[in-house]
Design a protein around this motif. Structure first.
Motif, PDB file in Angstrom:
ATOM      1  N   GLU A 121      57.271  44.033  59.971  1.00 17.22           N
ATOM      2  CA  GLU A 121      56.616  45.017  59.110  1.00 17.22           C
ATOM      3  C   GLU A 121      56.784  46.440  59.646  1.00 17.22           C
ATOM      4  O   GLU A 121      56.770  47.401  58.883  1.00 17.22           O
ATOM      5  N   LEU A 122      56.960  46.575  60.979  1.00 15.28           N
ATOM      6  CA  LEU A 122      57.167  47.904  61.535  1.00 15.28           C
ATOM      7  C   LEU A 122      58.435  48.547  61.000  1.00 15.28           C
ATOM      8  O   LEU A 122      58.530  49.766  60.916  1.00 15.28           O
ATOM      9  N   ASN A 123      59.434  47.702  60.649  1.00 14.03           N
ATOM     10  CA  ASN A 123      60.661  48.253  60.095  1.00 14.03           C
ATOM     11  C   ASN A 123      60.430  48.925  58.746  1.00 14.03           C
ATOM     12  O   ASN A 123      61.272  49.702  58.289  1.00 14.03           O
ATOM     13  N   GLN A 124      59.305  48.609  58.108  1.00 12.40           N
ATOM     14  CA  GLN A 124      59.070  49.115  56.753  1.00 12.40           C
ATOM     15  C   GLN A 124      58.331  50.453  56.740  1.00 12.40           C
ATOM     16  O   GLN A 124      58.208  51.076  55.678  1.00 12.40           O
TER      17      GLN A 124
ATOM     18  N   ILE B 112      61.071  66.863  60.970  1.00 15.86           N
ATOM     19  CA  ILE B 112      59.615  66.967  61.014  1.00 15.86           C
ATOM     20  C   ILE B 112      59.223  68.397  61.336  1.00 15.86           C
ATOM     21  O   ILE B 112      59.887  69.077  62.130  1.00 15.86           O
ATOM     22  N   GLY B 113      58.086  68.814  60.734  1.00 14.83           N
ATOM     23  CA  GLY B 113      57.522  70.122  61.050  1.00 14.83           C
ATOM     24  C   GLY B 113      56.537  70.017  62.193  1.00 14.83           C
ATOM     25  O   GLY B 113      56.891  69.628  63.303  1.00 14.83           O
ATOM     26  N   ASP B 114      55.266  70.296  61.919  1.00 13.27           N
ATOM     27  CA  ASP B 114      54.253  70.283  62.976  1.00 13.27           C
ATOM     28  C   ASP B 114      53.558  68.939  63.111  1.00 13.27           C
ATOM     29  O   ASP B 114      52.922  68.662  64.133  1.00 13.27           O
ATOM     30  N   VAL B 115      53.624  68.119  62.040  1.00 13.95           N
ATOM     31  CA  VAL B 115      52.861  66.859  62.031  1.00 13.95           C
ATOM     32  C   VAL B 115      53.746  65.729  61.513  1.00 13.95           C
ATOM     33  O   VAL B 115      54.509  65.918  60.551  1.00 13.95           O
ATOM     34  N   ILE B 116      53.651  64.551  62.154  1.00 12.06           N
ATOM     35  CA  ILE B 116      54.312  63.347  61.654  1.00 12.06           C
ATOM     36  C   ILE B 116      53.290  62.545  60.855  1.00 12.06           C
ATOM     37  O   ILE B 116      52.266  62.110  61.410  1.00 12.06           O
ATOM     38  N   GLU B 117      53.526  62.391  59.567  1.00 14.81           N
ATOM     39  CA  GLU B 117      52.667  61.597  58.702  1.00 14.81           C
ATOM     40  C   GLU B 117      53.359  60.247  58.464  1.00 14.81           C
ATOM     41  O   GLU B 117      54.406  60.180  57.825  1.00 14.81           O
ATOM     42  N   ILE B 118      52.766  59.157  58.984  1.00 14.82           N
ATOM     43  CA  ILE B 118      53.392  57.836  58.920  1.00 14.82           C
ATOM     44  C   ILE B 118      52.797  57.041  57.770  1.00 14.82           C
ATOM     45  O   ILE B 118      51.571  56.909  57.647  1.00 14.82           O
ATOM     46  N   ASN B 119      53.687  56.517  56.940  1.00 17.29           N
ATOM     47  CA  ASN B 119      53.266  55.635  55.841  1.00 17.29           C
ATOM     48  C   ASN B 119      53.503  54.195  56.278  1.00 17.29           C
ATOM     49  O   ASN B 119      54.643  53.768  56.488  1.00 17.29           O
ATOM     50  N   SER B 120      52.433  53.431  56.441  1.00 13.01           N
ATOM     51  CA  SER B 120      52.557  52.054  56.907  1.00 13.01           C
ATOM     52  C   SER B 120      51.379  51.241  56.402  1.00 13.01           C
ATOM     53  O   SER B 120      50.243  51.739  56.355  1.00 13.01           O
ATOM     54  N   THR B 121      51.657  49.974  56.047  1.00 13.95           N
ATOM     55  CA  THR B 121      50.585  49.078  55.564  1.00 13.95           C
ATOM     56  C   THR B 121      49.927  48.327  56.706  1.00 13.95           C
ATOM     57  O   THR B 121      48.945  47.617  56.482  1.00 13.95           O
ATOM     58  N   ILE B 122      50.457  48.451  57.925  1.00 15.33           N
ATOM     59  CA  ILE B 122      49.850  47.754  59.067  1.00 15.33           C
ATOM     60  C   ILE B 122      49.322  48.783  60.044  1.00 15.33           C
ATOM     61  O   ILE B 122      49.675  49.962  60.013  1.00 15.33           O
ATOM     62  N   SER B 123      48.440  48.317  60.914  1.00 15.58           N
ATOM     63  CA  SER B 123      47.868  49.221  61.904  1.00 15.58           C
ATOM     64  C   SER B 123      48.894  49.520  62.992  1.00 15.58           C
ATOM     65  O   SER B 123      49.733  48.682  63.322  1.00 15.58           O
ATOM     66  N   ILE B 124      48.814  50.715  63.546  1.00 25.28           N
ATOM     67  CA  ILE B 124      49.682  51.129  64.642  1.00 25.28           C
ATOM     68  C   ILE B 124      48.785  51.365  65.853  1.00 25.28           C
ATOM     69  O   ILE B 124      47.889  52.205  65.823  1.00 25.28           O
TER      70      ILE B 124
ATOM     71  N   GLU C 123      46.844  57.047  71.044  1.00 21.03           N
ATOM     72  CA  GLU C 123      46.350  55.689  70.843  1.00 21.03           C
ATOM     73  C   GLU C 123      45.273  55.608  69.768  1.00 21.03           C
ATOM     74  O   GLU C 123      44.736  54.530  69.507  1.00 21.03           O
ATOM     75  N   SER C 124      44.955  56.740  69.138  1.00 23.02           N
ATOM     76  CA  SER C 124      44.018  56.754  68.009  1.00 23.02           C
ATOM     77  C   SER C 124      44.578  57.672  66.932  1.00 23.02           C
ATOM     78  O   SER C 124      45.408  58.537  67.208  1.00 23.02           O
ATOM     79  N   ASN C 125      44.093  57.471  65.685  1.00 26.26           N
ATOM     80  CA  ASN C 125      44.623  58.246  64.571  1.00 26.26           C
ATOM     81  C   ASN C 125      46.149  58.252  64.626  1.00 26.26           C
ATOM     82  O   ASN C 125      46.808  59.307  64.543  1.00 26.26           O
ATOM     83  N   THR C 126      46.735  57.071  64.784  1.00 28.77           N
ATOM     84  CA  THR C 126      48.153  56.943  65.115  1.00 28.77           C
ATOM     85  C   THR C 126      49.086  57.130  63.928  1.00 28.77           C
ATOM     86  O   THR C 126      50.314  57.054  64.098  1.00 28.77           O
ATOM     87  N   LYS C 127      48.547  57.355  62.738  1.00 28.03           N
ATOM     88  CA  LYS C 127      49.424  57.593  61.591  1.00 28.03           C
ATOM     89  C   LYS C 127      49.586  59.081  61.290  1.00 28.03           C
ATOM     90  O   LYS C 127      50.286  59.469  60.349  1.00 28.03           O
ATOM     91  N   ARG C 128      48.948  59.898  62.135  1.00 30.22           N
ATOM     92  CA  ARG C 128      49.100  61.355  61.993  1.00 30.22           C
ATOM     93  C   ARG C 128      49.205  61.946  63.404  1.00 30.22           C
ATOM     94  O   ARG C 128      48.222  61.974  64.140  1.00 30.22           O
TER      95      ARG C 128
END
Length: 565
Positions: free
Chosen positions: A492-495, A502-514, A531-536
């Motif tokens: 699922e990580l491949n998805q 990227i600019g100043d922030v990486i916004e990650i779109n994922s259906t599973i927890s990181i 290790e927290s708020n790992t999708k931004r």
């Protein structure tokens, strides 16, 4: 034997020295045994033995279909040349009838170390298998000349050196000749072999040569080396070549040489001469002008450069470091380059080098001590027992190491229940297989070249062994990284997705927890760990450039290249 003008002899000697001696590690100067085949009629019984006894079972090895005889019809000397003749004829011997006859000659001379030159015309017809080769004098083979007094060892433990073979290489063109080494470490369809395309071998004389030193065995066609055998580890399994060997000339029929055409009648191998050279003169003069220096350096290797002069024509250099020692040989007055591989990056090494001649006379300024430090080389390593084919009892170690734009990949099989191991590197896409080089034990390496820093490569290894094979998982490695890699799998990580560049922030779109995010620069240093708020992930403090991002979810990991604007 042949009419040759003094000018041609001088020219031939010059060419031999320039193109033959310059390519071998030890130059042998003294003719110690030969047959020029000057007397017509039967072969010289003082020099040759007809091997005619059929092995147990009534057939020669490799499904060959010939009888070997001692008749003049199958071997004789005429017009200054030995003729070995293979014929179609009904022939009964030892209560066995066969449809083909030939000859197999054993030299009554055996030797250790030296050079063999054989000038010959060789048959190239379908179904024929001409061979010029050597076996250990100690082989236990009934009917062989040395068997009754020295035959204590079975094949391939006795060692076999094939100088020239033709007709047994499917897929190769006509007139492709091969050389091979057979030992306990690789026998039968050996991996220790080389070959070269020659001009019409049945119509043209060629010189087939073997140069055998304590360090290596080289094979030459017309005085040009085309294959050298020099195993890193020399023991009874890889190097049974520290004892006498004797010559064998023969033409086999059928078997590995394929179907014999219905219109085959007879063919001949014509041998002009055979000459064996060694160094026999007593030498009391030590080498002079010994120098040694450091050459090129990488993250995993150091080059040593050595030179010295000696009247014998050959220098032995003994190199010691980290408790190990080995010896290499090189012609006098020629610089010898030795690359010491498999070193740790950013590490200092001390090399002690001594020089001597072939009888052990040491140079006056022994030893020369050199210091060198390997460069920093980003690498990743790990241990696993994961398999995509077969299984591993203990597992394997792996190392991916970047040197410039090359990546050196090393795998070490930890299983102790597998024997006869060879290894092949597998590229995942597009699938490609590369044979790996044995370093020591069950450690193997291969270097892939001209890679792009920051690109991701996916490789695994097939370990083949007696009775089967096991294949590791594919591992993803980011070139230039130290360390960013993981198992290549469709998880699922491949998805997951994110905008890139990227600019100043990486916004990650994922259906599973990181669970964890790490960002590395191309020197392998972690510059962001979250290790927290790992999708931004805030990357506003990072300079523009290329980075590697590792994302973890449970036991899964994926590495991607990112570009920060």
């Amino acid at each position: 034997m042949k009419n040759t003008t003094p000018y041609k002899l001088l020219l031939s000697f010059f060419l031999f020295c320039q193109f033959g001696f310059a390519q071998v590690d030890v130059v042998y100067n003294n003719l110690v045994w030969s047959d020029e085949f000057n007397s017509s009629g039967s072969i010289d019984s003082n020099k040759w033995h007809h091997q005619t006894q059929i092995p147990a079972g009534g057939s020669w090895f490799n499904n060959e279909v010939q009888h070997y005889t001692n008749r003049l019809a199958n071997s004789f000397v005429d017009a200054g040349a030995l003729n070995i003749v293979a014929k179609r004829e009904n022939f009964t011997d030892q209560n066995v009838t066969k449809q083909f006859t030939s000859a197999r000659l054993n030299s009554k001379f055996a030797f250790k170390y030296g050079r063999v030159d054989i000038r010959a015309k060789v048959p190239n017809g379908q179904g024929t298998w001409p061979a010029l080769w050597l076996l250990g004098k100690n082989i236990n083979e009934d009917g062989g000349f040395f068997d009754s007094n020295f035959g204590t060892t079975s094949w391939p433990a006795c060692g076999e050196i094939d100088i020239m073979e033709h007709g047994i290489f499917p897929g190769q063109p006509l007139n492709y000749i091969g050389a091979a080494i057979h030992t306990p470490s690789s026998s039968g369809n050996t991996i220790n072999k080389g070959g070269i395309q020659a001009s019409d071998i049945s119509q043209n004389y060629h010189i087939y040569s073997m140069n055998w030193s304590p360090n290596q065995i080289s094979f030459l066609l017309d005085n040009v080396v085309f294959y050298t055998y020099n195993p890193t580890i020399k023991n009874s399994s890889t190097w049974p070549f520290d004892a006498d060997q004797y010559l064998i000339f023969n033409i086999a029929m059928g078997g590995f040489a394929g179907t014999i055409p219905a219109n085959f009648n007879q063919t001949s191998m014509i041998i002009d001469y055979v000459r064996v050279y060694q160094n026999t003169a007593t030498d009391t003069q030590a080498p002079t002008n010994f120098v040694a220096s450091i050459g090129s350096i990488t993250g995993s290797s150091i080059e040593l450069l050595m030179n010295a002069n000696d009247n014998s024509g050959t220098i032995a250099y003994t190199i010691s470091y980290n408790g190990e020692s080995f010896t290499v040989y090189n012609p006098s007055g020629n610089q010898k380059s030795v690359i010491i591989p498999n070193l740790l990056s950013n590490t200092n090494y001390v090399f002690t080098i001594t020089a001597s001649d072939m009888v052990g006379n040491p140079v006056a300024n022994n030893p020369i001590i050199l210091n060198a430090t390997t460069s920093f080389s980003p690498q990743c390593s790990g241990t696993s027992n994961l398999a995509q084919i077969g299984s591993f009892s203990s597992g394997y170690n792996y190392i991916f190491q970047t040197n410039g734009t090359d990546v050196k990949i090393t795998y070490n099989l930890l299983d102790t229940d597998k024997v006869g191991v060879v290894a092949f590197l597998w590229r995942q896409s597009p699938f490609t297989e590369y044979q790996m080089t044995n370093v020591s034990g069950n450690s193997f390496t291969h270097t892939i070249t001209n890679q792009t820093i920051g690109s991701t490569i996916n490789y695994g290894v097939k370990f083949a062994y007696s009775g089967g094979m096991s294949v590791t998982n594919y591992y993803s490695y980011v070139v230039g990284s130290a360390c960013a890699m993981g198992v290549s799998a469709f998880t699922e990580l491949n998805q997951l997705t994110f905008s890139n560049p990227i600019g100043d922030v990486i916004e990650i779109n994922s259906t599973i927890s990181i669970d964890n995010v790490e960002i590395y620069n191309l020197l392998g240093t972690i510059v962001v760990k979250q290790e927290s708020n790992t999708k931004r992930i805030d990357v506003s403090d990072l300079q523009s450039g290329v980075y590697l991002i590792s994302l973890y979810s449970g036991e899964e990991k994926i590495v991607k290249k990112i570009i920060i604007k």
